[in-house]
Design a protein around this motif. Structure first.
Motif, PDB file in Angstrom:
ATOM      1  N   PHE A  74       0.819  -1.204   0.000  1.00 56.84           N
ATOM      2  CA  PHE A  74       0.000   0.000   0.000  1.00 56.84           C
ATOM      3  C   PHE A  74       0.857   1.260   0.000  1.00 56.84           C
ATOM      4  O   PHE A  74       0.482   2.270  -0.591  1.00 56.84           O
ATOM      5  CB  PHE A  74      -0.982  -0.012   1.168  1.00 56.84           C
ATOM      6  N   VAL A  81      -3.907   4.564  -4.557  1.00 59.21           N
ATOM      7  CA  VAL A  81      -4.717   3.484  -4.011  1.00 59.21           C
ATOM      8  C   VAL A  81      -5.766   4.040  -3.044  1.00 59.21           C
ATOM      9  O   VAL A  81      -6.852   3.474  -2.898  1.00 59.21           O
ATOM     10  CB  VAL A  81      -3.840   2.398  -3.345  1.00 59.21           C
ATOM     11  N   PHE A  85      -9.950   3.449  -2.187  1.00 57.06           N
ATOM     12  CA  PHE A  85     -10.591   3.308  -0.878  1.00 57.06           C
ATOM     13  C   PHE A  85     -11.710   4.322  -0.730  1.00 57.06           C
ATOM     14  O   PHE A  85     -12.799   4.001  -0.248  1.00 57.06           O
ATOM     15  CB  PHE A  85      -9.583   3.510   0.243  1.00 57.06           C
ATOM     16  N   GLY A  88     -14.584   3.266  -2.913  1.00 61.34           N
ATOM     17  CA  GLY A  88     -15.290   2.135  -2.319  1.00 61.34           C
ATOM     18  C   GLY A  88     -16.170   2.564  -1.165  1.00 61.34           C
ATOM     19  O   GLY A  88     -17.300   2.093  -1.027  1.00 61.34           O
ATOM     20  N   SER A  89     -15.659   3.465  -0.349  1.00 60.00           N
ATOM     21  CA  SER A  89     -16.471   3.910   0.785  1.00 60.00           C
ATOM     22  C   SER A  89     -17.636   4.775   0.308  1.00 60.00           C
ATOM     23  O   SER A  89     -18.720   4.724   0.883  1.00 60.00           O
ATOM     24  CB  SER A  89     -15.621   4.664   1.802  1.00 60.00           C
ATOM     25  N   GLY A  96     -13.165  -0.954   3.404  1.00 53.76           N
ATOM     26  CA  GLY A  96     -12.347  -1.099   2.207  1.00 53.76           C
ATOM     27  C   GLY A  96     -12.972  -1.934   1.117  1.00 53.76           C
ATOM     28  O   GLY A  96     -12.473  -1.982   0.019  1.00 53.76           O
ATOM     29  N   ALA A  99     -12.297  -8.255  -1.099  1.00 54.29           N
ATOM     30  CA  ALA A  99     -10.885  -8.477  -1.423  1.00 54.29           C
ATOM     31  C   ALA A  99     -10.596  -8.202  -2.893  1.00 54.29           C
ATOM     32  O   ALA A  99      -9.549  -7.629  -3.214  1.00 54.29           O
ATOM     33  CB  ALA A  99     -10.486  -9.900  -1.057  1.00 54.29           C
ATOM     34  N   LEU A 102      -9.977  -4.561  -3.436  1.00 51.18           N
ATOM     35  CA  LEU A 102      -8.670  -4.113  -2.954  1.00 51.18           C
ATOM     36  C   LEU A 102      -7.563  -4.513  -3.926  1.00 51.18           C
ATOM     37  O   LEU A 102      -6.661  -3.721  -4.211  1.00 51.18           O
ATOM     38  CB  LEU A 102      -8.392  -4.689  -1.567  1.00 51.18           C
ATOM     39  N   GLY A 105      -7.843  -2.374  -6.986  1.00 48.38           N
ATOM     40  CA  GLY A 105      -7.350  -1.038  -6.666  1.00 48.38           C
ATOM     41  C   GLY A 105      -5.834  -0.979  -6.633  1.00 48.38           C
ATOM     42  O   GLY A 105      -5.221  -0.033  -7.132  1.00 48.38           O
ATOM     43  N   LEU A 106      -5.213  -2.005  -6.055  1.00 46.95           N
ATOM     44  CA  LEU A 106      -3.748  -2.053  -6.017  1.00 46.95           C
ATOM     45  C   LEU A 106      -3.159  -2.151  -7.414  1.00 46.95           C
ATOM     46  O   LEU A 106      -2.213  -1.434  -7.759  1.00 46.95           O
ATOM     47  CB  LEU A 106      -3.279  -3.233  -5.169  1.00 46.95           C
TER      48      LEU A 106
END
Length: 138
Positions: A74, A81, A85, A88-89, A96, A99, A102, A105-106
């Motif tokens: 991260f 990244v 987040f 997503g929120s 987060g 999976a 995430l 996103g990474l």
């Protein structure tokens, strides 16, 4: 005989479509800026090394408490990244999100930063090729 002719025609059409996609100048520029310069390759190598470290630490090392090895990924993917987040929120995901979100996103963050790094290197090289650090003479 007709079946092989049809297969050859389909293969030729597929090759033509792929050639047309890979010959697109904007796509070639994006690929070159993201993957074909030293700075981006070093960055992607660091990300790969951190990913391997996280995988080995997660799969093969027993911990009494939580491991913070994932933090390195991260940190390498920051700050973009955090936009994922935030997205997503805002979309209603808790903590987060799932999976896959995430990981996506990474991956996207790393690719965007590799592209930005390649663009910055190109910008610096073009500025250096003008012959003067101060174009207005200041």
């Amino acid at each position: 005989m007709e079946a092989s002719t049809e297969q050859e025609a389909e293969r030729a059409a597929g090759e033509h479509t792929m050639k047309r996609l890979t010959d697109h100048p904007h796509l070639n520029t994006l690929v070159r800026l993201t993957f074909r310069n030293t700075a981006s390759l070093i960055y992607l190598g660091l990300v790969l090394a951190a990913t391997l470290f996280v995988a080995v630490d997660t799969l093969f090392v027993a911990h009494e408490d939580a491991s913070f090895s994932g933090v390195w990924l991260f940190l390498l993917a920051a700050p973009t990244v955090f936009l994922f987040f935030l997205g997503g929120s805002l979309a209603g995901a808790e903590a987060g999100g799932p999976a896959w979100f995430l990981v996506l996103g990474l991956v996207v963050s790393v690719l965007v930063q590799s592209l930005a790094l390649g663009w910055f290197v190109r910008l610096v090289r073009r500025a250096g090729s003008t012959g003067s650090a101060h174009p207005q003479g200041a």
